[in-house]
Design an enzyme around this catalytic site. Structure first.
Site, PDB file in Angstrom:
ATOM      1  N   HIS A  42       0.855  -1.173   0.000  1.00 14.62           N
ATOM      2  CA  HIS A  42       0.000   0.000   0.000  1.00 14.62           C
ATOM      3  C   HIS A  42       0.896   1.229   0.000  1.00 14.62           C
ATOM      4  O   HIS A  42       2.103   1.147   0.263  1.00 14.62           O
ATOM      5  CB  HIS A  42      -0.912   0.006   1.231  1.00 14.62           C
ATOM      6  CG  HIS A  42      -1.881  -1.131   1.254  1.00 14.62           C
ATOM      7  ND1 HIS A  42      -2.950  -1.217   0.384  1.00 14.62           N
ATOM      8  CD2 HIS A  42      -1.946  -2.247   2.035  1.00 14.62           C
ATOM      9  CE1 HIS A  42      -3.644  -2.312   0.626  1.00 14.62           C
ATOM     10  NE2 HIS A  42      -3.049  -2.969   1.620  1.00 14.62           N
ATOM     11  N   CYS A  85      -0.745   2.152  -4.631  1.00 20.80           N
ATOM     12  CA  CYS A  85      -1.580   3.306  -4.966  1.00 20.80           C
ATOM     13  C   CYS A  85      -0.758   4.571  -4.760  1.00 20.80           C
ATOM     14  O   CYS A  85       0.139   4.617  -3.913  1.00 20.80           O
ATOM     15  CB  CYS A  85      -2.829   3.353  -4.085  1.00 20.80           C
ATOM     16  SG  CYS A  85      -4.039   2.056  -4.460  1.00 20.80           S
TER      17      CYS A  85
END
Length: 211
Positions: A42, A85
């Protein structure tokens, strides 16, 4: 491709940096032609997140491999493949039928990679001075400010990246292969007119081949 691979899973933010520092060459780098870091986690624009929720800046990881911090990798390519992301929103897709009449048709196969030469030699150690930020390549799965799409079978970007590298590494340089990956990811059909555009940033001085 003859890389020596070290795999680490579920690292904390602090340990992501520590493991990269541990893996970097400690000698004069004669035996190392290239150093590759693959990160799947992430994150957001400019940093990645460890399993403990702590973040580490990508710039800080890269700095640990520059010419001043790691002289063994001076004049050698340092490559990052980063699947995270980089924001909170998906990229919208534009209906191509709306603009076809204005610009005409475009062939997605209009690439002539066979005409590319092999550059001016290998990426070995040179002579004279070198800048700290030279010979880096950052291949991000998505654009700044955008989410990176995951499906039940995994990362769309990593799927195409591994397929293209496996198929073309013997004849194409890395930027040519990443251009193919970019096209394939952009052409993916996501639910709700969502899209994804990989991002490539580099300061390579020569063409890089993995063969």
């Amino acid at each position: 491709m003859k890389f020596v691979v070290t795999e680490k899973k579920n690292l904390s933010g602090k340990n992501i940096l520590k493991e990269v520092e541990k893996a970097r060459p400690k000698n004069d780098g004669i035996s190392e032609d290239c150093f590759v870091v693959c990160i799947m986690s992430h994150g957001n624009n400019g940093y990645v997140t460890g399993v403990d929720g702590e973040t580490v800046q990508i710039e800080k990881i890269a700095k640990s491999l520059n010419s001043a911090e790691c002289p063994a990798l001076a004049y050698k390519p340092k490559v990052f493949f980063i699947e995270t992301c980089r924001g909170d929103s998906y990229e919208p897709k534009i209906d191509f039928d709306m603009i076809t009449n204005a610009f005409g048709s475009v062939s997605s196969d209009n690439f002539n990679y066979n005409s590319m030469s092999n550059g001016d030699g290998n990426a070995g150690k040179g002579e004279g001075s070198i800048t700290n930020e030279a010979d880096f390549l950052f291949a991000y799965s998505t654009s700044p400010g955008r989410k990176s799409k995951l499906t039940p079978s995994g990362s769309v970007y990593i799927k195409h990246l591994t397929e293209v590298l496996t198929k073309h590494y013997k004849e194409l340089d890395i930027l040519s292969m990443l251009t193919i990956v970019t096209r394939k990811v952009i052409e993916e059909e996501f639910e709700g007119c969502r899209g994804q555009t990989p991002d490539i940033q580099f300061s390579l001085r020569k063409r890089l081949y993995f063969n």
